[in-house]
Scaffold this motif. Structure first.
Motif, PDB file in Angstrom:
ATOM      1  N   GLY A 168       3.257  -7.781   3.135  1.00  0.00           N
ATOM      2  CA  GLY A 168       4.760  -6.973   3.311  1.00  0.00           C
ATOM      3  C   GLY A 168       4.728  -5.633   2.988  1.00  0.00           C
ATOM      4  N   ILE A 169       5.301  -4.598   3.250  1.00  0.00           N
ATOM      5  CA  ILE A 169       5.563  -3.684   2.775  1.00  0.00           C
ATOM      6  C   ILE A 169       6.633  -2.999   1.919  1.00  0.00           C
ATOM      7  CG2 ILE A 169       3.485  -3.421   5.091  1.00  0.00           C
ATOM      8  CD1 ILE A 169       5.944  -2.205   6.532  1.00  0.00           C
ATOM      9  N   ILE A 170       6.342  -2.093   1.346  1.00  0.00           N
ATOM     10  CA  ILE A 170       7.476  -1.195   0.289  1.00  0.00           C
ATOM     11  C   ILE A 170       7.712  -0.237   1.604  1.00  0.00           C
ATOM     12  CG2 ILE A 170       8.058  -1.173  -1.814  1.00  0.00           C
ATOM     13  CD1 ILE A 170       6.367  -2.901  -2.590  1.00  0.00           C
ATOM     14  N   THR A 171       8.923   0.185   1.208  1.00  0.00           N
ATOM     15  CA  THR A 171       8.968   1.307   2.340  1.00  0.00           C
ATOM     16  C   THR A 171      10.577   1.604   1.708  1.00  0.00           C
ATOM     17  OG1 THR A 171      10.453   0.451   4.374  1.00  0.00           O
ATOM     18  CG2 THR A 171       7.919   0.645   4.604  1.00  0.00           C
ATOM     19  N   GLU A 172      11.109   3.314   2.486  1.00  0.00           N
ATOM     20  CA  GLU A 172      12.543   3.500   2.029  1.00  0.00           C
ATOM     21  C   GLU A 172      12.218   4.692   3.708  1.00  0.00           C
ATOM     22  OE1 GLU A 172      13.816   4.967  -1.768  1.00  0.00           O
ATOM     23  OE2 GLU A 172      12.186   6.726  -0.876  1.00  0.00           O
ATOM     24  N   TYR A 173      11.838   4.751   4.773  1.00  0.00           N
ATOM     25  CA  TYR A 173      11.808   5.426   5.840  1.00  0.00           C
ATOM     26  C   TYR A 173      12.580   5.996   5.963  1.00  0.00           C
ATOM     27  CZ  TYR A 173       8.655   1.478   7.109  1.00  0.00           C
ATOM     28  OH  TYR A 173       7.590   0.030   7.413  1.00  0.00           O
ATOM     29  N   ASN A 174      12.844   7.309   5.127  1.00  0.00           N
ATOM     30  CA  ASN A 174      13.775   8.717   5.377  1.00  0.00           C
ATOM     31  C   ASN A 174      13.371   9.817   5.828  1.00  0.00           C
ATOM     32  OD1 ASN A 174      16.377   9.361   4.201  1.00  0.00           O
ATOM     33  ND2 ASN A 174      15.111  10.671   2.066  1.00  0.00           N
ATOM     34  N   PRO A 175      13.209   9.937   7.037  1.00  0.00           N
ATOM     35  CA  PRO A 175      12.926   8.763   8.157  1.00  0.00           C
ATOM     36  C   PRO A 175      12.399   7.867   8.015  1.00  0.00           C
ATOM     37  CG  PRO A 175      13.280  11.064   9.062  1.00  0.00           C
ATOM     38  CD  PRO A 175      13.052  11.439   7.707  1.00  0.00           C
ATOM     39  N   LEU A 176      12.146   6.786   9.348  1.00  0.00           N
ATOM     40  CA  LEU A 176      11.017   6.287   9.840  1.00  0.00           C
ATOM     41  C   LEU A 176       9.433   7.120  10.512  1.00  0.00           C
ATOM     42  CD1 LEU A 176       9.858   3.130  11.614  1.00  0.00           C
ATOM     43  CD2 LEU A 176       9.188   5.421  13.076  1.00  0.00           C
ATOM     44  N   HIS A 177       8.800   7.614  10.872  1.00  0.00           N
ATOM     45  CA  HIS A 177       8.309   8.594  10.882  1.00  0.00           C
ATOM     46  C   HIS A 177       6.234   8.237  11.770  1.00  0.00           C
ATOM     47  CE1 HIS A 177       5.878   9.539   7.536  1.00  0.00           C
ATOM     48  NE2 HIS A 177       6.646  10.377   7.109  1.00  0.00           N
ATOM     49  N   ASN A 178       5.684   9.103  12.018  1.00  0.00           N
ATOM     50  CA  ASN A 178       4.652   8.720  12.863  1.00  0.00           C
ATOM     51  C   ASN A 178       3.965   7.883  11.361  1.00  0.00           C
ATOM     52  OD1 ASN A 178       5.652   9.057  15.602  1.00  0.00           O
ATOM     53  ND2 ASN A 178       4.839  10.779  15.692  1.00  0.00           N
ATOM     54  N   GLY A 179       3.319   8.362  10.646  1.00  0.00           N
ATOM     55  CA  GLY A 179       3.036   8.562   9.167  1.00  0.00           C
ATOM     56  C   GLY A 179       3.425   6.845   8.924  1.00  0.00           C
ATOM     57  N   HIS A 180       4.763   6.333   8.959  1.00  0.00           N
ATOM     58  CA  HIS A 180       4.442   5.713   8.521  1.00  0.00           C
ATOM     59  C   HIS A 180       4.419   4.247   9.573  1.00  0.00           C
ATOM     60  CE1 HIS A 180       8.337   7.628   6.577  1.00  0.00           C
ATOM     61  NE2 HIS A 180       7.489   6.734   5.480  1.00  0.00           N
ATOM     62  N   ILE A 181       4.360   4.491  11.079  1.00  0.00           N
ATOM     63  CA  ILE A 181       3.857   4.005  12.163  1.00  0.00           C
ATOM     64  C   ILE A 181       2.452   3.084  12.277  1.00  0.00           C
ATOM     65  CG2 ILE A 181       3.639   3.353  14.734  1.00  0.00           C
ATOM     66  CD1 ILE A 181       6.208   5.312  14.904  1.00  0.00           C
ATOM     67  N   HIS A 182       1.828   4.110  11.315  1.00  0.00           N
ATOM     68  CA  HIS A 182       0.643   4.022  11.306  1.00  0.00           C
ATOM     69  C   HIS A 182       0.693   3.284  10.375  1.00  0.00           C
ATOM     70  CE1 HIS A 182      -3.887   5.226  10.227  1.00  0.00           C
ATOM     71  NE2 HIS A 182      -2.905   5.047   8.958  1.00  0.00           N
ATOM     72  N   HIS A 183       0.877   3.323   9.072  1.00  0.00           N
ATOM     73  CA  HIS A 183       1.412   2.154   8.279  1.00  0.00           C
ATOM     74  C   HIS A 183       1.734   0.675   8.618  1.00  0.00           C
ATOM     75  CE1 HIS A 183       2.922   0.838   4.569  1.00  0.00           C
ATOM     76  NE2 HIS A 183       2.046   0.142   3.927  1.00  0.00           N
ATOM     77  N   ILE A 184       2.164   1.053   9.276  1.00  0.00           N
ATOM     78  CA  ILE A 184       2.806  -0.472  10.210  1.00  0.00           C
ATOM     79  C   ILE A 184       1.288  -1.288  10.465  1.00  0.00           C
ATOM     80  CG2 ILE A 184       4.623  -1.662  11.526  1.00  0.00           C
ATOM     81  CD1 ILE A 184       6.267   0.477  11.094  1.00  0.00           C
ATOM     82  N   LYS A 185       0.947   0.411  11.327  1.00  0.00           N
ATOM     83  CA  LYS A 185      -0.293  -1.322  12.084  1.00  0.00           C
ATOM     84  C   LYS A 185      -1.711  -1.262  11.515  1.00  0.00           C
ATOM     85  CE  LYS A 185       0.943   2.289  16.587  1.00  0.00           C
ATOM     86  NZ  LYS A 185       0.559   3.188  17.131  1.00  0.00           N
ATOM     87  N   MET A 186      -1.511  -0.569  10.597  1.00  0.00           N
ATOM     88  CA  MET A 186      -3.274  -0.265  10.052  1.00  0.00           C
ATOM     89  C   MET A 186      -2.625  -1.749   8.273  1.00  0.00           C
ATOM     90  SD  MET A 186      -5.466   1.580  10.337  1.00  0.00           S
ATOM     91  CE  MET A 186      -6.621   0.838   8.721  1.00  0.00           C
ATOM     92  N   ALA A 187      -1.412  -2.177   8.459  1.00  0.00           N
ATOM     93  CA  ALA A 187      -0.936  -3.935   7.267  1.00  0.00           C
ATOM     94  C   ALA A 187      -1.430  -4.718   8.594  1.00  0.00           C
ATOM     95  CB  ALA A 187       0.702  -3.409   6.804  1.00  0.00           C
ATOM     96  N   LYS A 188      -0.777  -4.742   9.683  1.00  0.00           N
ATOM     97  CA  LYS A 188      -1.616  -5.479  10.263  1.00  0.00           C
ATOM     98  C   LYS A 188      -2.928  -6.110  10.836  1.00  0.00           C
ATOM     99  CE  LYS A 188       3.290  -6.171  12.987  1.00  0.00           C
ATOM    100  NZ  LYS A 188       3.531  -6.189  14.894  1.00  0.00           N
ATOM    101  N   LYS A 189      -3.498  -4.673  10.956  1.00  0.00           N
ATOM    102  CA  LYS A 189      -4.822  -4.948  11.190  1.00  0.00           C
ATOM    103  C   LYS A 189      -5.351  -5.277  10.324  1.00  0.00           C
ATOM    104  CE  LYS A 189      -8.649  -1.651  12.687  1.00  0.00           C
ATOM    105  NZ  LYS A 189      -9.046  -0.375  13.004  1.00  0.00           N
ATOM    106  N   LEU A 190      -5.179  -5.039   8.864  1.00  0.00           N
ATOM    107  CA  LEU A 190      -6.501  -5.353   7.724  1.00  0.00           C
ATOM    108  C   LEU A 190      -5.770  -6.623   7.363  1.00  0.00           C
ATOM    109  CD1 LEU A 190      -6.066  -1.674   5.769  1.00  0.00           C
ATOM    110  CD2 LEU A 190      -8.217  -2.661   7.462  1.00  0.00           C
ATOM    111  N   SER A 191      -4.703  -6.845   7.525  1.00  0.00           N
ATOM    112  CA  SER A 191      -3.480  -7.921   6.819  1.00  0.00           C
ATOM    113  C   SER A 191      -4.344  -9.389   7.383  1.00  0.00           C
ATOM    114  CB  SER A 191      -2.800  -8.495   6.483  1.00  0.00           C
ATOM    115  OG  SER A 191      -1.966  -7.812   7.711  1.00  0.00           O
ATOM    116  N   LYS A 192      -4.238  -9.326   9.123  1.00  0.00           N
ATOM    117  CA  LYS A 192      -4.125  -9.928  10.675  1.00  0.00           C
ATOM    118  C   LYS A 192      -3.320 -11.317  10.530  1.00  0.00           C
ATOM    119  CE  LYS A 192      -9.415  -9.600  10.853  1.00  0.00           C
ATOM    120  NZ  LYS A 192      -9.438  -8.608   9.855  1.00  0.00           N
ATOM    121  N   CYS A 193      -1.860 -10.480   9.562  1.00  0.00           N
ATOM    122  CA  CYS A 193      -0.617 -11.462   9.898  1.00  0.00           C
ATOM    123  C   CYS A 193      -0.130 -11.517  10.783  1.00  0.00           C
ATOM    124  CB  CYS A 193       0.225 -10.344   8.569  1.00  0.00           C
ATOM    125  SG  CYS A 193       0.783  -9.023   9.234  1.00  0.00           S
ATOM    126  N   ASP A 194       0.492 -13.029  10.251  1.00  0.00           N
ATOM    127  CA  ASP A 194       1.597 -13.066  11.838  1.00  0.00           C
ATOM    128  C   ASP A 194       2.588 -12.490  11.861  1.00  0.00           C
ATOM    129  OD1 ASP A 194      -0.550 -14.947  12.708  1.00  0.00           O
ATOM    130  OD2 ASP A 194      -0.567 -15.636  10.675  1.00  0.00           O
TER     131      ASP A 194
END
Length: 369
Positions: A5-31
């Motif tokens: 899970g991640i907690i967001t506002e995306y006001n607006p969504l930007h490249n830093g948020h996309i980095h967060h999304i990628k790292m969350a998937k990489k570090l958690s190895k989530c499905d």
């Protein structure tokens, strides 16, 4: 199956948020990656730069699997309440990991602070007074940024759960105002207002004519403050400690929002607190309205991809899914609709009707090519 899970506002969504999304998937190895996102109003007491459905769709298009809404009653309040609402939803969504950004990126020290009885909502006041936490924490209060403050609030809510927290390094300054590949949401909002190109910083397409800001509502704010008694104002959510008298006085002296907020902001009353008061006043949200809400009983999806949709089918056996307006808790549904009417009141007829229609209809399924 691993769920992050991640907690967001995306006001607006930007490249830093996309980095967060990628790292969350990489570090958690989530499905499955689930984002809990603020709706049309944000934690700092602002109108979101674009409506929640457009922001949710942008999240799905950038590798989030499921976006759930953080209700207005939690999204627009202090760190503790914001965190409680978001974590309650993610617990209902049965996450295994929570990944959040951090200025210090020192999880152990944040956990140590979270284990104390300190009130997270007072951290900024502590910082401003020049005090610091004991050196044993290794984290001076003067160094704590907004993500770390929220992180401590999240960690408090994660206590006595099996959810594993993960931090990633914050990559840009909140006060940055120039457009770059990795930049702050604030910088992008300023650029949009100035009709500047934002394509370097965000994949979202946003033009000035589709945004709404609290500045636009200042005539209504002033009218309401000057025609409502202090006693009536004191019933509105977050109006306390005499702030109603302070705001009435400033409204009499101010002829635009910027003048008003500059004069109104003090050590006692922060800009964020004032803005929260103002949006609760515009939305006519009283303290009694919040008391009558009760706890969160439903999770409300805003958008999902095929994986997110399949996961919702699994969750259906374990929790209440507000897949349409009428399937939500009525008190929460009516508050979201009520605040959506405020949010759309200055938009064009076509844009307002579409946003209201989205509020009443179900979530959006996004199929990525």
């Amino acid at each position: 199956m691993k769920i992050c899970g991640i907690i967001t506002e995306y006001n607006p969504l930007h490249n830093g948020h996309i980095h967060h999304i990628k790292m969350a998937k990489k570090l958690s190895k989530c499905d499955i990656l689930i984002a809990v996102m603020s709706g049309n109003f944000t934690q700092r007491g602002e109108f979101a730069i674009v409506d929640k459905h457009k922001r949710a769709i942008a999240a799905i298009n950038n590798a989030v699997d499921l976006v759930l809404e953080l209700p207005y009653a939690y999204a627009t309040q202090s760190a503790n309440i914001f965190a409680k609402g978001a974590i309650d939803i993610l617990k209902m969504a049965k996450i295994d990991y929570l990944c959040f950004g951090s200025e210090t990126n020192n999880l152990e020290e944040l956990k140590e602070i979270a284990s104390t009885s300190i009130n997270v909502n007072n951290l900024k006041e502590i910082m401003k007074s020049g005090n610091s936490f004991p050196k044993a924490y290794g984290l001076l209060a003067s160094a704590m940024g907004p993500n770390d403050i929220l992180g401590v609030a999240y960690l408090k809510q994660l206590q006595n759960t099996n959810i594993t927290p993960i931090t990633i390094q914050r990559t840009s300054s909140y006060h940055q105002e120039n457009i770059d590949k990795i930049t702050s949401a604030k910088a992008i909002r300023i650029a949009i207002k100035n009709n500047q190109d934002i394509s370097l910083a965000t994949p979202m397409k946003i033009t000035k004519d589709e945004i709404v800001t609290i500045e636009d509502f200042y005539p209504m704010i002033k009218q309401r403050l000057l025609t409502t008694s202090p006693k009536e104002l004191s019933n509105i959510l977050m109006f306390s400690e005499g702030i109603e008298n302070h705001l009435i006085k400033i409204a009499k002296e101010s002829y635009d929002y910027n003048q008003f907020i500059n004069l109104a902001t003090t050590k006692r009353y922060t800009t964020s607190r004032i803005n929260r008061c103002l949006i609760h006043m515009l939305n006519n949200i009283n303290k009694s309205d919040i008391q009558e809400l009760g706890p969160i009983t439903h999770i409300k999806p805003l958008a999902f991809n095929e994986k997110g949709q399949e996961y919702l089918r699994y969750l259906k056996n374990n929790c209440n899914i507000a897949s349409t307006f009428n399937k939500n808790n009525p008190n929460y549904a009516q508050m979201e609709l009520k605040t959506t009417y405020t949010y759309t009141s200055l938009l064009s007829k076509e844009k307002a009707q579409q946003i209201i229609k989205n509020e009443i209809s179900g979530p959006k399924k996004i199929v990525r090519n």
